[in-house]
Design a protein around this motif. Sequence first.
Motif, PDB file in Angstrom:
ATOM      1  N   ASP A   1      34.550  45.632  43.361  1.00 52.12           N
ATOM      2  CA  ASP A   1      35.333  44.813  43.110  1.00 52.12           C
ATOM      3  C   ASP A   1      35.189  43.356  43.872  1.00 52.12           C
ATOM      4  OD1 ASP A   1      36.914  45.405  41.208  1.00 52.12           O
ATOM      5  OD2 ASP A   1      38.675  45.806  42.221  1.00 52.12           O
ATOM      6  N   ASP A   2      35.477  42.184  43.165  1.00 50.54           N
ATOM      7  CA  ASP A   2      35.399  41.138  44.053  1.00 50.54           C
ATOM      8  C   ASP A   2      36.800  40.822  45.081  1.00 50.54           C
ATOM      9  OD1 ASP A   2      35.905  38.358  44.716  1.00 50.54           O
ATOM     10  OD2 ASP A   2      35.009  37.453  42.888  1.00 50.54           O
ATOM     11  N   ALA A   3      36.617  40.870  45.815  1.00 48.96           N
ATOM     12  CA  ALA A   3      37.688  40.834  46.990  1.00 48.96           C
ATOM     13  C   ALA A   3      38.774  39.775  46.614  1.00 48.96           C
ATOM     14  CB  ALA A   3      37.294  40.433  48.464  1.00 48.96           C
ATOM     15  N   GLU A   4      38.174  38.476  46.129  1.00 45.56           N
ATOM     16  CA  GLU A   4      39.299  37.224  45.605  1.00 45.56           C
ATOM     17  C   GLU A   4      39.988  37.889  44.368  1.00 45.56           C
ATOM     18  OE1 GLU A   4      39.820  34.791  47.496  1.00 45.56           O
ATOM     19  OE2 GLU A   4      38.613  35.827  49.208  1.00 45.56           O
ATOM     20  N   CYS A   5      39.272  38.504  43.616  1.00 43.24           N
ATOM     21  CA  CYS A   5      39.809  39.027  42.274  1.00 43.24           C
ATOM     22  C   CYS A   5      39.936  40.353  41.688  1.00 43.24           C
ATOM     23  CB  CYS A   5      39.321  37.977  41.184  1.00 43.24           C
ATOM     24  SG  CYS A   5      40.007  37.888  39.483  1.00 43.24           S
TER      25      CYS A   5
END
Length: 361
Positions: free
Chosen positions: A322-326
Amino acid sequence: MNTPSASKVVLKAQELDGCLSDSDQRHLAEMGALYERALASFRVLSAGGAPSAVRAEEQNVISLYTEMGHLMQEICRENPALSVYSFLTGEESHAEASRVIAKLRDVRTDRHEFVYYSQRAYEMLFKLAYARGHSGAKNYLVVKTPVSEPVQCYAVHKIPGIDGQIENAVMCVMLRGALLPSMIMSKEIEEYSSHGYVTPFALFRISRSEAKTEADMEYVLNLGDSFFDLPALDGKDLIFADPMNATGGSLAAVLRYLQGQGIRPRSVSCFNVIAALKGALRTVRAFGGCTVYALWMDPVLNEKAYIMPGLGDAGDRLNGADDAECPRNVMQLIADYGADIADLYRSQLRKIERTVLEARR
């Protein structure tokens, strides 16, 4: 249905350690000492050197793993609620499990191959729990085949009559690594049910702080990002198909919450590809009547609560990182599985979609 909110339920690691017996603590300490010796050998192997020295160190590692395996078998014999495939099946089945686990551990195994071997692993776990040694009633499958000359052909196949064991089940999904394994288990139940039973799903959003150590870890159940019909869980056989059981904390957080809401399941079963000894012991100690089914058991955890030797982050290897921001939500994860997975598990996906949509009403 649960209503979206910002409320969270937090469980601390210290609460789980209080469940372990003195005997458990002794066994864990003994296992830890053996693995420390193995770590010393790993350092020698990593450094390389003369072939004869490497071979000698490999033999030392084999000896240590054999000793750890015997200790884990002894612990499991003392605790019948711990059912480990590689300890309970014959030599030929043990070899199959060992090969599957080896492929899942291997850093060279890519995502698609990891999904394939995860499917194989859960087929074996289903057999361990429901079909192994079954000698009772049988169900008959009458199947129409593609052969129509000289007349339409049919085939008859017998399967275990286990409707009473599987048709009260609810899949409890601890996102996100557990999503696809839960779909696989639900599909197995559907295929073995004479009525084509498709399990309901309860989706729980669990996280743990990677900044904390195993000793002070916190497990956070985020109710606002969870989707489940609370009353529908009462009296059910709750199945948790999480590929890894490291500390048992995520499962405990969900079960503690359900208990606090007055939910009393008929049974709780935890299906893990790999379970750490400590996590498995915590699980069965903390909740009476809970059974852990594991394809393989690993000896220890490191300070960050990762299983050793383990297989890495199962969620990333199944779903991609996953993208840590999203981070992706459940519907985005399903979309990323693609058409092949969506078509194979279409009954399960319809149930999951309905669960999410109804919870948001």
